[in-house]
Design a protein around this motif. Structure first.
Motif, PDB file in Angstrom:
ATOM      1  N   ALA A 139       0.830  -1.193   0.000  1.00 14.67           N
ATOM      2  CA  ALA A 139       0.000   0.000   0.000  1.00 14.67           C
ATOM      3  C   ALA A 139       0.872   1.253   0.000  1.00 14.67           C
ATOM      4  O   ALA A 139       1.658   1.464   0.923  1.00 14.67           O
ATOM      5  CB  ALA A 139      -0.919   0.003   1.218  1.00 14.67           C
ATOM      6  N   GLN A 140       0.716   2.040  -1.054  1.00 10.28           N
ATOM      7  CA  GLN A 140       1.419   3.319  -1.138  1.00 10.28           C
ATOM      8  C   GLN A 140       0.472   4.417  -0.647  1.00 10.28           C
ATOM      9  O   GLN A 140      -0.572   4.667  -1.246  1.00 10.28           O
ATOM     10  CB  GLN A 140       1.834   3.609  -2.576  1.00 10.28           C
ATOM     11  CG  GLN A 140       2.430   4.990  -2.813  1.00 10.28           C
ATOM     12  CD  GLN A 140       3.795   5.147  -2.185  1.00 10.28           C
ATOM     13  OE1 GLN A 140       4.731   4.441  -2.556  1.00 10.28           O
ATOM     14  NE2 GLN A 140       3.921   6.057  -1.229  1.00 10.28           N
ATOM     15  N   VAL A 141       0.808   5.077   0.459  1.00 12.96           N
ATOM     16  CA  VAL A 141      -0.051   6.082   1.072  1.00 12.96           C
ATOM     17  C   VAL A 141       0.465   7.476   0.730  1.00 12.96           C
ATOM     18  O   VAL A 141       1.665   7.758   0.854  1.00 12.96           O
ATOM     19  CB  VAL A 141      -0.098   5.906   2.606  1.00 12.96           C
ATOM     20  CG1 VAL A 141      -1.015   6.947   3.240  1.00 12.96           C
ATOM     21  CG2 VAL A 141      -0.567   4.494   2.961  1.00 12.96           C
ATOM     22  N   SER A 142      -0.459   8.349   0.305  1.00 11.95           N
ATOM     23  CA  SER A 142      -0.114   9.734   0.005  1.00 11.95           C
ATOM     24  C   SER A 142      -1.262  10.632   0.447  1.00 11.95           C
ATOM     25  O   SER A 142      -2.332  10.159   0.839  1.00 11.95           O
ATOM     26  CB  SER A 142       0.168   9.918  -1.491  1.00 11.95           C
ATOM     27  OG  SER A 142      -0.977   9.559  -2.262  1.00 11.95           O
ATOM     28  N   VAL A 143      -1.050  11.939   0.372  1.00 17.52           N
ATOM     29  CA  VAL A 143      -2.101  12.905   0.695  1.00 17.52           C
ATOM     30  C   VAL A 143      -2.820  13.288  -0.597  1.00 17.52           C
ATOM     31  O   VAL A 143      -2.191  13.718  -1.567  1.00 17.52           O
ATOM     32  CB  VAL A 143      -1.515  14.161   1.371  1.00 17.52           C
ATOM     33  CG1 VAL A 143      -2.604  15.216   1.558  1.00 17.52           C
ATOM     34  CG2 VAL A 143      -0.911  13.801   2.720  1.00 17.52           C
ATOM     35  N   PHE A 144      -4.139  13.120  -0.604  1.00 17.38           N
ATOM     36  CA  PHE A 144      -4.940  13.513  -1.756  1.00 17.38           C
ATOM     37  C   PHE A 144      -5.438  14.948  -1.610  1.00 17.38           C
ATOM     38  O   PHE A 144      -5.440  15.720  -2.570  1.00 17.38           O
ATOM     39  CB  PHE A 144      -6.115  12.548  -1.924  1.00 17.38           C
ATOM     40  CG  PHE A 144      -6.959  12.836  -3.134  1.00 17.38           C
ATOM     41  CD1 PHE A 144      -6.425  12.758  -4.404  1.00 17.38           C
ATOM     42  CD2 PHE A 144      -8.303  13.178  -2.998  1.00 17.38           C
ATOM     43  CE1 PHE A 144      -7.198  13.021  -5.529  1.00 17.38           C
ATOM     44  CE2 PHE A 144      -9.081  13.444  -4.101  1.00 17.38           C
ATOM     45  CZ  PHE A 144      -8.531  13.365  -5.380  1.00 17.38           C
ATOM     46  N   ALA A 145      -5.881  15.318  -0.428  1.00 22.70           N
ATOM     47  CA  ALA A 145      -6.384  16.681  -0.202  1.00 22.70           C
ATOM     48  C   ALA A 145      -6.240  17.023   1.278  1.00 22.70           C
ATOM     49  O   ALA A 145      -6.366  16.165   2.147  1.00 22.70           O
ATOM     50  CB  ALA A 145      -7.835  16.814  -0.643  1.00 22.70           C
ATOM     51  N   GLY A 146      -5.989  18.299   1.532  1.00 27.07           N
ATOM     52  CA  GLY A 146      -5.900  18.780   2.903  1.00 27.07           C
ATOM     53  C   GLY A 146      -4.494  19.212   3.273  1.00 27.07           C
ATOM     54  O   GLY A 146      -3.506  18.574   2.885  1.00 27.07           O
ATOM     55  N   SER A 147      -4.434  20.300   4.025  1.00 22.07           N
ATOM     56  CA  SER A 147      -3.137  20.806   4.492  1.00 22.07           C
ATOM     57  C   SER A 147      -2.702  20.155   5.793  1.00 22.07           C
ATOM     58  O   SER A 147      -1.528  20.219   6.159  1.00 22.07           O
ATOM     59  CB  SER A 147      -3.236  22.319   4.709  1.00 22.07           C
ATOM     60  OG  SER A 147      -4.160  22.614   5.757  1.00 22.07           O
ATOM     61  N   GLY A 148      -3.656  19.555   6.508  1.00 16.65           N
ATOM     62  CA  GLY A 148      -3.383  19.001   7.823  1.00 16.65           C
ATOM     63  C   GLY A 148      -3.818  19.918   8.943  1.00 16.65           C
ATOM     64  O   GLY A 148      -4.078  19.463  10.055  1.00 16.65           O
ATOM     65  N   ALA A 149      -3.908  21.217   8.661  1.00 17.56           N
ATOM     66  CA  ALA A 149      -4.398  22.176   9.658  1.00 17.56           C
ATOM     67  C   ALA A 149      -5.918  22.180   9.630  1.00 17.56           C
ATOM     68  O   ALA A 149      -6.538  22.124   8.560  1.00 17.56           O
ATOM     69  CB  ALA A 149      -3.868  23.574   9.356  1.00 17.56           C
TER      70      ALA A 149
END
Length: 468
Positions: A139-149
């Protein structure tokens, strides 16, 4: 005698030869007894059609192993064969002796990769030693949307922000819809990663019906869509089911707001912490309730009934209808046969509910933990989200463990990403990735997963890649 007849015609009959009758010489029926004379016609051997050559044909096949879904093989880029279980296989089309064959994987199984050995050559006899071996993907995990804040910013990719995203669902155009618990907003993310706000005024001032930002929610939870593009959403703290049209008109579909379990029609019914929501092919909506530990059904006519569990009686028991017991239900998903799969969080189990209300345990020993293995020996820690792929595999957001898990059709549990007990927002492969109490999970047609990583305020993308 034949030669004399030809001569007496003055040699003009000789050109025509033996196929000319005596009558053509002018001898109409008189003299010499020539009437009815039929000349000798020599036979000419007919040309003989040669027998077609015998074409010897042979079949091509072999064995497949390790398959946990469905794989499509092809021979010579033309003869397709779909397999759904381990064992022997043979392509339908036999090929001529001396011809080449080449077996390849046309469509990989979801969350697996299959390789072919002894897959090419020329046939001199039936081929039965092609070997197809399938193994789990990473499983390759990445960020699709969102800054985290935490926030409610719109924009592309990491320029957008969320605040405790919970429910997540696809529409037919592969847009993602996300419910934000903290801000009370319904968000939309295009396939390109562009985030906008569909409805909600951005605070806990609900419930207020209205259009777009004029509407207010009280703790948005699970969401589902119908074929017309209407969105149905639970209110975790508002104890209602809301409906949002494609033009962003928000109304109350069911529930009077009181925290209790009461059957009835529309707003005459009551819910107690509705958390998960799923819709079937005929328009019925199913709702899981966190506080009253039951599963409810809402018909298209808005009639609300209780189909499994006993209101306000937490526990664990398999059974039918009210004889079954749950404790702290969260998200649900539905397979193509109408079976429901529910995250029974306090029981640390994944439960299955048939259309007839028969409840069984799909996976989970009941003990809090992160053990992989066969269903009744595997363990979870407060699972929150469930989703199904086209092959019937179940994906679980194991919230308390900060893990993404997978349950095969055979009931075997494995961990796709994350590390038990570790929190964070790191991208990476498998155990190198980190989550922070993920809840919502949805799976695309190609097996790509999208996760509402709730306490990271992110929407994560998880892609299957071959094992290194």
């Amino acid at each position: 005698m034949f030669l004399n007849r030809v001569s007496s015609c003055g040699r003009r009959g000789a050109v025509a030869g033996a196929i000319v009758l005596l009558a053509s010489c002018g001898g109409g029926g008189g003299g010499g007894g020539a009437t009815g004379f039929v000349p000798f016609v020599p036979s000419v051997p007919s040309a003989q059609t040669p027998e077609p050559p015998v074409v010897v044909k042979h079949t091509v096949g072999g064995t497949v192993s390790g398959l946990a879904g469905s794989v499509v093989l092809q021979n010579n880029a033309g003869d397709d064969l779909k397999l759904t279980a381990d064992g022997n296989f043979t392509f339908a089309t036999a090929i001529a002796e001396g011809s080449a064959y080449e077996v390849s994987v046309r469509t990989q199984p979801l969350w697996q990769f299959c390789t072919v050995t002894k897959g090419s050559g020329k046939v001199s006899a039936d081929v039965a030693d092609v070997a197809v071996a399938c193994s789990a993907a990473q499983a390759q995990v990445s960020v699709f949307a969102g800054s985290g804040a935490a926030g409610s910013a719109v924009g592309a990719g990491t320029a957008a922000s969320f605040s405790l995203p919970y429910g997540i669902v696809f529409d037919k155009d592969r847009n993602l819809f996300v419910s934000d618990v903290q801000t009370g907003l319904l968000r939309k993310i295009t396939p390109a990663g562009e985030t906008t706000t569909i409805a909600g005024g951005g605070s806990f001032n609900g419930p207020v019906d209205g259009n777009g930002p004029a509407a207010y929610f009280d703790g948005l939870g699970g969401i589902a869509l119908d074929v017309d593009g209407n969105i149905y959403a639970t209110e975790l703290s508002g104890n209602r089911i809301r409906k949002i049209t494609p033009s962003a008109d928000v109304t109350t579909f069911a529930g009077d707001g009181a925290r209790r379990t009461l059957d009835g029609n529309g707003t005459a019914a009551s819910f107690a912490g509705p958390a998960g929501l799923v819709r079937d092919a005929t328009g019925n909506i199913y709702v899981s309730e966190y506080y009253s530990h039951v599963i409810r059904k809402i018909t298209p006519a808005r009639d609300v009934t209780t189909i499994a569990g006993t209101p306000n009686l937490p526990g664990f028991a398999d059974g039918t209808g009210a004889a079954a017991l749950f404790s702290g239900l969260y998200s649900m998903a539905m397979d193509k046969d109408g079976n429901l799969y529910a995250a029974d969080s306090r029981n640390n189990r994944i439960r299955k509910i048939t259309p007839g209300g028969v409840v069984t345990t799909l996976a989970g020993s009941g003990t809090s933990g992160s053990a992989d293995g066969p269903g009744d020996t595997a363990s979870f820690n407060a699972p929150g989200g469930v989703a199904l792929d086209g092959d019937g595999n179940v994906y679980v957001a194991d919230t308390g463990n900060n893990l993404l898990r997978r349950i095969t059709r055979a009931g075997v549990v494995s961990t796709l990403a994350g590390q038990a007990g570790m929190t964070g927002a790191q991208n990476g492969i498998g155990s190198a990735a980190r989550f922070k109490q993920p809840y919502g999970v949805v799976v695309d047609a190609d097996g790509t997963l999208y996760i509402a990583d709730t306490f990271n305020n992110l929407i994560r993308k998880v892609t299957p890649v071959p094992a290194s």
